[in-house]
Write a protein that holds these residues in place. Sequence first.
Motif, short mmCIF file in Angstrom:
data_model
loop_
_atom_site.label_atom_id
_atom_site.label_comp_id
_atom_site.label_asym_id
_atom_site.label_seq_id
_atom_site.Cartn_x
_atom_site.Cartn_y
_atom_site.Cartn_z
N LEU A 70 1.03 -1.40 -0.35
CA LEU A 70 0.00 0.00 -0.19
C LEU A 70 0.78 0.87 0.04
O LEU A 70 0.92 2.83 -0.81
N ALA A 71 1.88 1.27 0.75
CA ALA A 71 3.20 2.25 1.12
C ALA A 71 3.58 2.33 -0.53
O ALA A 71 3.63 3.47 -0.81
N LEU A 72 4.18 1.35 -1.12
CA LEU A 72 4.43 1.55 -2.66
C LEU A 72 3.52 2.01 -2.83
O LEU A 72 3.87 2.90 -4.49
N ALA A 73 2.32 1.60 -3.57
CA ALA A 73 1.11 1.72 -4.49
C ALA A 73 0.88 3.49 -4.66
O ALA A 73 0.75 4.43 -5.20
N GLN B 267 1.79 9.08 -5.45
CA GLN B 267 2.29 10.44 -5.38
C GLN B 267 3.12 10.54 -6.64
O GLN B 267 2.60 12.03 -6.95
N MET B 268 3.53 10.14 -7.24
CA MET B 268 4.24 10.32 -8.15
C MET B 268 3.87 10.81 -9.27
O MET B 268 4.10 11.40 -10.40
N LYS C 56 3.62 13.91 -11.63
CA LYS C 56 4.03 14.41 -13.02
C LYS C 56 2.42 14.79 -14.10
O LYS C 56 3.09 15.45 -14.79
N VAL C 57 1.67 13.94 -13.36
CA VAL C 57 0.83 15.30 -14.06
C VAL C 57 0.62 16.93 -13.95
O VAL C 57 0.31 16.98 -14.53
#
Length: 240
Positions: free
Chosen positions: A119-122, A127-128, A132-133
């Motif tokens: 979940l933290a990685l997701a 967030q990244m 980017k968006v």
Amino acid sequence: TGIRQCCICLYENPGKSTKVLPPWSWLILSFTQAGAKELPPGGLRFETTKLLPEEITWQQEGTSWVIYDLYYQQEQIGYLMLNSEQDHERIYSNLTKQISSTLKGALLYSQSQEHARKLALANETIQMLYIKVKDENLRIKAEMEVARQIQTSLLPNTVLKIHHDFQFAASLLPADEVGGDYYDIALDREGVLWIGIGDVSGHGLQPGLIMILAQTVHTTITTLLDVTPMEALIMINQVL
């Protein structure tokens, strides 16, 4: 309790079937009267049919081993191997139940930790992507602002006294950064007053670019050529 040596093994990807055992297992504890054997993180992986890894010495002459299944409800977790000099069946059976419950709790905790890590990685990925968006939106907004400036710079802005018989005032308020509305007020080289008004379908960059093209073509034709309004429209359509 008379236990000389014990080993705890966990099945790899355990299931509920009692007929087909997982082909691979992990030795997570090897304990003798001399102490616990140091194992690599996660244990030693081996083929289940071999009962124990080759690194573990367990077939001692004159000794017997007992294997207990480790269960949690209907789920097979692994097995416990004991080498004992006494027969404490009831004690070993209760010990097996306690080990099974403890292992299941540890596995559930480990799974929850892994779930939290994923979940933290997701969340980090989200967030990244958000950044980017956001950067992409800022880039698009900047490009739209450039297009808006080009559009507004092409529109006439000094038309108040362009003709001695008229007074003009004009303003463009697009629905988006760039709009498809068009107007032009100009004098050709013969001093004839030209007024153009138009609306490109839709909103946004594409109609705005069409509007810029139409305005540029119209100004070029009326400034450089001697044409009638009908001829000007035909030429603008041909260019578009």
